[in-house]
Design a protein around this motif. Structure first.
Motif, PDB file in Angstrom:
ATOM      1  N   ASN A  37       8.887  -5.256   1.652  1.00  0.00           N
ATOM      2  CA  ASN A  37       7.808  -4.290   1.793  1.00  0.00           C
ATOM      3  C   ASN A  37       6.996  -4.270   0.514  1.00  0.00           C
ATOM      4  O   ASN A  37       7.545  -4.058  -0.561  1.00  0.00           O
ATOM      5  N   GLU A  38       5.717  -4.512   0.644  1.00  0.00           N
ATOM      6  CA  GLU A  38       4.832  -4.464  -0.516  1.00  0.00           C
ATOM      7  C   GLU A  38       3.616  -3.633  -0.144  1.00  0.00           C
ATOM      8  O   GLU A  38       2.784  -4.055   0.665  1.00  0.00           O
ATOM      9  N   ASN A  39       3.546  -2.433  -0.697  1.00  0.00           N
ATOM     10  CA  ASN A  39       2.394  -1.576  -0.481  1.00  0.00           C
ATOM     11  C   ASN A  39       1.443  -1.819  -1.636  1.00  0.00           C
ATOM     12  O   ASN A  39       1.735  -1.457  -2.769  1.00  0.00           O
ATOM     13  N   ILE A  40       0.324  -2.450  -1.342  1.00  0.00           N
ATOM     14  CA  ILE A  40      -0.609  -2.788  -2.415  1.00  0.00           C
ATOM     15  C   ILE A  40      -1.751  -1.782  -2.491  1.00  0.00           C
ATOM     16  O   ILE A  40      -2.885  -2.107  -2.810  1.00  0.00           O
ATOM     17  N   GLY A  41      -1.420  -0.543  -2.188  1.00  0.00           N
ATOM     18  CA  GLY A  41      -2.371   0.551  -2.321  1.00  0.00           C
ATOM     19  C   GLY A  41      -3.452   0.544  -1.268  1.00  0.00           C
ATOM     20  O   GLY A  41      -3.225   0.162  -0.130  1.00  0.00           O
ATOM     21  N   LYS A  42      -4.644   0.941  -1.670  1.00  0.00           N
ATOM     22  CA  LYS A  42      -5.744   1.071  -0.722  1.00  0.00           C
ATOM     23  C   LYS A  42      -6.274  -0.275  -0.239  1.00  0.00           C
ATOM     24  O   LYS A  42      -7.055  -0.330   0.693  1.00  0.00           O
ATOM     25  N   SER A  43      -5.842  -1.369  -0.865  1.00  0.00           N
ATOM     26  CA  SER A  43      -6.365  -2.675  -0.455  1.00  0.00           C
ATOM     27  C   SER A  43      -5.536  -3.332   0.639  1.00  0.00           C
ATOM     28  O   SER A  43      -5.939  -4.351   1.187  1.00  0.00           O
TER      29      SER A  43
END
Length: 109
Positions: A37-43
């Motif tokens: 899981n990689e949440n790269i923020g708003k992008s």
């Protein structure tokens, strides 16, 4: 707006991916074999998982045209599972400004 679309799409794919019935071959609880899981923020975001019952899912999302009037979320993914009849099914999907577009050999075109 993007958050509402993202939540709707995630809920739709979860419905398609959930097991429908318990059969002897999948009656045990599945264990997680792989989870990323990689949440790269708003992008955008990326995630993937695989379980011991043959279910797997991979999904990526990115913001297209960020900061403009045409900003939208582009989601691509694949989900695979073993049906109660023992057959493996795979759906590859895209979700964007044009809606949810699933593809699979078992889905009529």
């Amino acid at each position: 707006m993007i958050e509402k679309v993202m939540v709707s799409i995630i809920m739709l794919t979860a419905v398609f991916a959930r097991p429908q019935n318990s059969t002897p071959q999948n009656s045990r609880e599945a264990t997680i074999l792989r989870y990323e899981n990689e949440n790269i923020g708003k992008s955008g975001y990326n995630f993937a998982y695989e379980t011991s019952d043959g279910t797997s899912r991979l999904e990526t999302a990115e913001v297209v045209n960020p900061g403009t009037e045409n900003e939208t979320l582009l989601i691509r993914g694949t989900v695979t599972w073993i049906a109660p009849d023992g057959q493996q099914y795979t759906i590859t999907y895209t979700a964007d400004k044009d809606g949810y577009q699933p593809k699979g050999s078992h889905i009529p075109q």
